[in-house]
Design a protein around this motif. Structure first.
Motif, mmCIF file in Angstrom:
data_model
loop_
_atom_site.group_PDB
_atom_site.id
_atom_site.type_symbol
_atom_site.label_atom_id
_atom_site.label_comp_id
_atom_site.label_asym_id
_atom_site.label_seq_id
_atom_site.Cartn_x
_atom_site.Cartn_y
_atom_site.Cartn_z
ATOM 1 N N ILE A 1 -9.456 10.717 -18.658
ATOM 2 C CA ILE A 1 -8.191 10.819 -19.398
ATOM 3 C C ILE A 1 -7.358 9.547 -19.276
ATOM 4 N N GLY A 2 -7.918 8.525 -18.640
ATOM 5 C CA GLY A 2 -7.161 7.289 -18.512
ATOM 6 C C GLY A 2 -7.745 6.362 -17.468
ATOM 7 N N LYS A 3 -6.879 5.497 -16.927
ATOM 8 C CA LYS A 3 -7.349 4.427 -16.044
ATOM 9 C C LYS A 3 -6.457 4.281 -14.821
ATOM 10 N N ILE A 4 -7.094 4.093 -13.654
ATOM 11 C CA ILE A 4 -6.354 3.781 -12.426
ATOM 12 C C ILE A 4 -5.794 2.364 -12.532
ATOM 13 N N LEU A 5 -4.497 2.202 -12.258
ATOM 14 C CA LEU A 5 -3.850 0.895 -12.336
ATOM 15 C C LEU A 5 -3.774 0.197 -10.988
ATOM 16 N N THR A 6 -3.937 0.957 -9.917
ATOM 17 C CA THR A 6 -3.829 0.398 -8.567
ATOM 18 C C THR A 6 -5.143 0.628 -7.827
ATOM 19 N N LYS A 7 -5.995 -0.407 -7.756
ATOM 20 C CA LYS A 7 -7.271 -0.261 -7.052
ATOM 21 C C LYS A 7 -7.044 0.081 -5.586
ATOM 22 N N LYS A 8 -6.017 -0.544 -4.994
ATOM 23 C CA LYS A 8 -5.582 -0.208 -3.649
ATOM 24 C C LYS A 8 -4.136 0.247 -3.713
ATOM 25 N N ALA A 9 -3.764 1.117 -2.796
ATOM 26 C CA ALA A 9 -2.382 1.594 -2.779
ATOM 27 C C ALA A 9 -1.434 0.425 -2.535
ATOM 28 N N ILE A 10 -0.306 0.429 -3.244
ATOM 29 C CA ILE A 10 0.737 -0.580 -3.038
ATOM 30 C C ILE A 10 1.571 -0.157 -1.835
ATOM 31 N N GLN A 11 1.757 -1.076 -0.894
ATOM 32 C CA GLN A 11 2.491 -0.775 0.330
ATOM 33 C C GLN A 11 3.689 -1.707 0.483
ATOM 34 N N PRO A 12 4.665 -1.343 1.311
ATOM 35 C CA PRO A 12 5.869 -2.162 1.472
ATOM 36 C C PRO A 12 5.547 -3.529 2.075
ATOM 37 N N THR A 13 6.366 -4.500 1.724
ATOM 38 C CA THR A 13 6.240 -5.822 2.322
ATOM 39 C C THR A 13 6.749 -5.785 3.763
#
Length: 306
Positions: free
Chosen positions: A273-285
Motif C-alpha cells: 500500500i506504499g513505501k517506507i520512508l525511513t530505512k532506519k528509525a530517526i533518533q534525536p541528535t
C-alpha cells in the motif's frame, strides 16, 4: 504560550511535515508542540487532533487559537479518532502523526503518579479510566503481574518482582510509587543503563493505558480506512512499540503475502500500500538529548501510503 512539555524530534518532524496542504491528524495532541509547528509551517494545512488528557486539551485549545477554524480537537483515544472523522474530512487527510509517549507534565505532576518519586500510584492518561496503577498493583494476580513485567518490561526476574508485590500488599495496600519502588528495588539491569524499577513502572503504565493495543488499533484503522496519498509518522519510546511500527510498515510495503513455503505466488503480488520512508528509525541528535534527556529513547518511523 510556553508549553510545559518539550516535543521530541521537533525539527525532524517539521522537515518531514513540509509543503503539505489538506488535513493532517495528530493522534496524540498533548501540549500541541508538534501541531503548532506543523500548522505554522504549512498555511494551507488543517488539523484534526485528539488526546485523552483534559488538561492537555484545554492547554492546546488556547495554544492553537491563532489558527482558528483550521483546528478540530476531540477527547478520544487515538485509535478511535478515525471513526469520528467525516467521510469528506477523510478524503483530505494527507498526513498522520502519533507521538506515543507520556508528557513531561504528566511525569512531573505528583498527583498523576507516573514518576517513581510520586506519593501517589495512578499512571492514567485519561483520569476517567476506572483502572489505575493502584488497582493493578493491589489486585492483579501473581500470574497477571508476572505477565506484564515479562512482556511489557522485558524483565527476566518478572516472577520474583510479582512475588515481592504480592507479599508486601498482603500486609498493607501499596498506595504510592515511592512505596512500590522500595518493594521492587532499584538494581540496574545487566547490560542496560536502567533500573528494574523504571522498567516495572513502564510495564504497569502500558497495562493501565493499553498502550500497545492502542498503537495496533491505530495502525489497523489507518490501513482499513482506505486513506490515500498520506504520510504516516509514528514516534515511539519503547522497543516493543518500535517493533510494532517497524513490522507493520514492513507488512504494508510487502507485495507478496503468500506463506513462505508456497511453491508459487497466489496472492496477486500486489498487496503493497506504499513505501517506507525511513530505512532506519530517526533518533534525536546529541544536542537534543543534552537539552532534553527524556528524548533519548525516541524513535521516529515514516511511511507513505500511495
Amino acid at each position: 504560550m510556553q508549553s510545559p512539555h518539550k516535543s521530541v524530534l521537533l525539527n525532524e518532524v517539521k522537515d518531514i511535515f513540509s509543503n503539505l496542504d489538506g488535513t493532517f491528524i495528530d493522534c496524540t495532541l498533548g501540549y500541541a508542540g508538534h501541531s503548532y509547528a506543523i500548522l505554522k509551517n504549512n498555511p494551507n494545512l488543517n488539523l484534526i487532533a485528539c488526546d485523552r488528557d483534559n488538561e492537555a486539551i484545554e492547554f492546546s485549545k488556547k495554544k492553537l487559537e491563532e489558527f482558528k477554524d483550521r483546528v478540530k480537537i476531540y477527547k478520544s483515544n487515538f485509535s478511535e479518532l478515525l471513526n469520528k472523522i467525516s467521510d469528506d474530512d477523510k478524503k483530505n487527510i494527507r498526513a498522520i502523526l502519533a507521538d506515543i509517549g507520556v508528557s513531561s507534565l504528566q511525569i512531573d505532576k505528583d498527583n498523576r503518579g507516573f514518576s517513581i518519586n510520586s506519593d501517589t500510584l495512578d499512571m492514567r492518561m485519561d483520569q476517567n479510566n476506572p483502572i489505575s496503577a493502584f488497582e493493578i498493583v493491589n489486585n492483579y494476580s501473581y500470574d497477571e503481574l508476572s505477565r506484564i513485567f515479562f512482556e511489557y518490561g522485558e524483565l527476566k526476574n518478572a516472577r520474583n518482582i510479582a512475588q515481592k508485590i504480592i507479599t508486601a500488599r498482603n500486609e498493607t495496600p501499596i498506595k504510592s510509587a515511592k512505596q512500590l519502588v522500595k518493594i521492587i528495588g532499584t538494581n540496574s539491569i545487566r547490560g542496560r543503563n536502567v533500573s528494574q524499577a523504571i522498567l516495572a513502572f513502564q510495564a504497569i503504565r502500558i497495562e493501565v493505558n493499553k498502550e500497545l493495543d492502542e498503537l495496533k488499533n491505530l495502525l489497523n484503522l489507518i490501513k482499513k480506512s482506505g486513506i490515500k496519498n498520506c504520510l504516516v509518522c509514528i514516534i515511539s519510546f519503547h522497543s516493543l512499540e518500535d517493533r510494532i511500527v517497524k513490522s507493520t510498515f514492513k507488512d504494508w510495503q510487502t507485495n507478496c503475502i503468500c506463506p513462505p513455503n508456497s511453491l508459487r505466488c497466489e496472492c496477486g503480488n500486489n498487496n503493497s500500500i506504499g513505501k517506507i520512508l525511513t530505512k532506519k528509525a530517526i533518533q534525536p541528535t546529541k544536542e537534543e538529548i543534552f537539552e532534553n534527556s527524556r528524548s533519548s529513547c525516541a524513535k521516529m518511523r515514516a511511511f507513505m501510503i500511495r
